[in-house]
Scaffold this active site. Sequence first.
Site, PDB file in Angstrom:
ATOM      1  NE  ARG A 249     -39.002  -7.253  56.160  1.00 31.32           N
ATOM      2  CZ  ARG A 249     -37.870  -6.826  56.736  1.00 31.32           C
ATOM      3  NH1 ARG A 249     -36.728  -7.439  56.486  1.00 31.32           N
ATOM      4  NH2 ARG A 249     -37.873  -5.777  57.519  1.00 31.32           N
TER       5      ARG A 249
ATOM      6  CE1 TYR B 189     -32.236  -2.880  61.849  1.00 35.64           C
ATOM      7  CE2 TYR B 189     -32.813  -5.048  60.997  1.00 35.64           C
ATOM      8  CZ  TYR B 189     -32.275  -3.795  60.814  1.00 35.64           C
ATOM      9  OH  TYR B 189     -31.771  -3.458  59.587  1.00 35.64           O
TER      10      TYR B 189
ATOM     11  CG  ASP C 172     -35.449 -10.584  57.675  1.00 37.27           C
ATOM     12  OD1 ASP C 172     -34.753 -11.438  58.247  1.00 37.27           O
ATOM     13  OD2 ASP C 172     -34.969  -9.663  56.979  1.00 37.27           O
TER      14      ASP C 172
ATOM     15  CG  HIS D 222     -33.753  -9.137  61.035  1.00 37.58           C
ATOM     16  ND1 HIS D 222     -33.211  -8.564  59.912  1.00 37.58           N
ATOM     17  CD2 HIS D 222     -35.005  -8.632  61.141  1.00 37.58           C
ATOM     18  CE1 HIS D 222     -34.084  -7.751  59.358  1.00 37.58           C
ATOM     19  NE2 HIS D 222     -35.187  -7.774  60.075  1.00 37.58           N
TER      20      HIS D 222
ATOM     21  CD  GLU E  29     -34.748 -11.814  54.541  1.00 36.36           C
ATOM     22  OE1 GLU E  29     -35.879 -11.468  54.139  1.00 36.36           O
ATOM     23  OE2 GLU E  29     -33.774 -11.037  54.578  1.00 36.36           O
TER      24      GLU E  29
ATOM     25  CD  GLU F  59     -30.365  -9.220  55.197  1.00 43.80           C
ATOM     26  OE1 GLU F  59     -31.485  -9.316  54.673  1.00 43.80           O
ATOM     27  OE2 GLU F  59     -30.125  -8.454  56.136  1.00 43.80           O
TER      28      GLU F  59
ATOM     29  NE  ARG G  78     -33.497 -11.999  51.328  1.00 41.17           N
ATOM     30  CZ  ARG G  78     -33.700 -10.740  50.929  1.00 41.17           C
ATOM     31  NH1 ARG G  78     -33.881 -10.459  49.664  1.00 41.17           N
ATOM     32  NH2 ARG G  78     -33.729  -9.756  51.817  1.00 41.17           N
TER      33      ARG G  78
ATOM     34  CD  GLU H 168     -35.390  -6.464  50.981  1.00 43.02           C
ATOM     35  OE1 GLU H 168     -34.254  -6.941  50.780  1.00 43.02           O
ATOM     36  OE2 GLU H 168     -35.802  -6.148  52.102  1.00 43.02           O
TER      37      GLU H 168
ATOM     38  CD1 TRP I 299     -27.819  -7.508  65.807  1.00 39.71           C
ATOM     39  CD2 TRP I 299     -29.289  -7.024  64.194  1.00 39.71           C
ATOM     40  NE1 TRP I 299     -27.194  -6.708  64.918  1.00 39.71           N
ATOM     41  CE2 TRP I 299     -28.062  -6.383  63.907  1.00 39.71           C
ATOM     42  CE3 TRP I 299     -30.349  -6.868  63.324  1.00 39.71           C
ATOM     43  CZ2 TRP I 299     -27.879  -5.607  62.770  1.00 39.71           C
ATOM     44  CZ3 TRP I 299     -30.180  -6.095  62.200  1.00 39.71           C
ATOM     45  CH2 TRP I 299     -28.949  -5.465  61.926  1.00 39.71           C
TER      46      TRP I 299
HETATM   47  O1  KDG Z   1     -28.171  -3.144  56.689  1.00 40.88           O
HETATM   48  C1  KDG Z   1     -29.054  -4.098  57.173  1.00 40.88           C
HETATM   49  C2  KDG Z   1     -30.347  -4.068  56.404  1.00 40.88           C
HETATM   50  O2  KDG Z   1     -30.102  -4.010  55.032  1.00 40.88           O
HETATM   51  C3  KDG Z   1     -31.155  -5.311  56.659  1.00 40.88           C
HETATM   52  O3  KDG Z   1     -31.397  -5.446  58.020  1.00 40.88           O
HETATM   53  C4  KDG Z   1     -32.471  -5.280  55.928  1.00 40.88           C
HETATM   54  O4  KDG Z   1     -32.887  -7.513  56.630  1.00 40.88           O
HETATM   55  C5  KDG Z   1     -33.042  -6.633  55.803  1.00 40.88           C
HETATM   56  C6  KDG Z   1     -33.816  -6.941  54.613  1.00 40.88           C
HETATM   57  O5  KDG Z   1     -34.186  -8.101  54.459  1.00 40.88           O
HETATM   58  O6  KDG Z   1     -34.038  -6.033  53.822  1.00 40.88           O
HETATM   59 MG    MG Z   2     -33.260  -9.451  55.722  1.00 42.34          MG
END
Ligand code: KDG
Ligand code: MG
Length: 405
Positions: free
Chosen positions: A149, A161, A213, A215, A239, A265, A286, A342, A405
């Site tokens: 990633r 972030y 990602d 986010h 993602e 996630e 995910r 992951e 975010w």
């Molecule tokens: O708690 C938030 C994280 O687990 C996250 O931001 C990590 O996006 C993430 C990922 O894909 O691992």
């Molecule tokens: Mg993620």
Amino acid sequence: MTDRIRSAEVIVSSPGRNFVTLKILTEDGIVGWGDATVNGRELAVASYLRDHVAPLLIGRDPARIEDCWQLLYRGVYWRRGPITMAAIGSVDLALWDIRGKTLGQPVYNLLGGAVRDEILSYTHATGWSIEELKDSVDEVLSRGFRAVRAQSGVPGLETVYGVHRGETSYEPASRGASPIEEVWDSRAYLRHAPRVLSAIREHVGEEIELLHDAHHRLRPIEAAQLGKDLEPVKLFWLEDVTTAENQEALRLVREHTATPLALGEVFNTIWDCKDLITGQSIDFIRSSVMHAGGISHSRRINDLAALWQVQVAPHGPSDVSPITMAASLHLDLATPNLGIQEHMGYPSVTSEVFHSTYTLADGMLHPGDAPGLGVEVDEAAAARFPYSRAYLPVARRRDGTVTDW
Ligand code: KDG
Ligand code: MG
């Protein structure tokens, strides 16, 4: 004679980062371990477990895993939500651990057995500049990973972030009394991200799998633009390209791009992803095995996904403990429609508390053959690392408005 649950204790510790651990002990002296970590909300889930879940477990048959799940989910009237489902997930993990230890079998053998020999994984590369990101990608590839990633900084922004200047890994939550606030600019990101990922594709060649990602930061039409712009890069996936509360949004993205989409996630039940899966709006689901109610509920998600040719790609950040990572690997090994796992990795100090037997070599994972989940917790070591408050950051647009975010 039927074994019974004698006690259920919650341990909050911070070996490198905060973790919430559940210890279930049976009358026969078998210990099962569960993870209930919800990043930045650890004490809420600890209290839910201690005050409302643990008392219900005492005296129950630990082999009745599904009945226990139904009791904790249906029996309480209030449904879903990250705190409730992480708590249920931790009980489920601990009971599967006990079941495996009672029968002398690794958990994957209780789930139908291995359908593959090992599990493809990816980890994170980060660099503020394209050159730094290339170095970070090279470092990941030198460890044998074949999927990575890639995240970079954005010109004009101070922080992003998931990207730390000059470091190859990051910790999602930062210690302190309140969250760090970051400034986010989607237009700047949309201009820069395709340049970055094209440069990384050129750098690694066409055989390495690249993932990215977003986010949840983009609006649907911005997400569609990014997916389209990234098509020549041939990502393994893009993602969390937009938020998923409004699931119609993903259909819009889908209609405009053939870049594969991964999402989920922050999901915690099958109800969060049912429409996305049956509408074939995503390619990878995910959810983390613990946040989605444990092995018992996650395998239902996996089976639903299989019907619609959606692949399973469990969340595996540093903010779920090695107990969840191990549980994920047992389920992965027995899941035909697994895409990838992951594995973000942990600070080295985490292994002083969590003694895991799963293996990672050349980017391939295996849960190991120890009875149960294969992770033991050193309680004396955990006591040396007390909880300290930490939060995920907050993002604001340049005008000060709080944003996704
Ligand atoms: O708690 C938030 C994280 O687990 C996250 O931001 C990590 O996006 C993430 C990922 O894909 O691992
Ligand atoms: Mg993620």
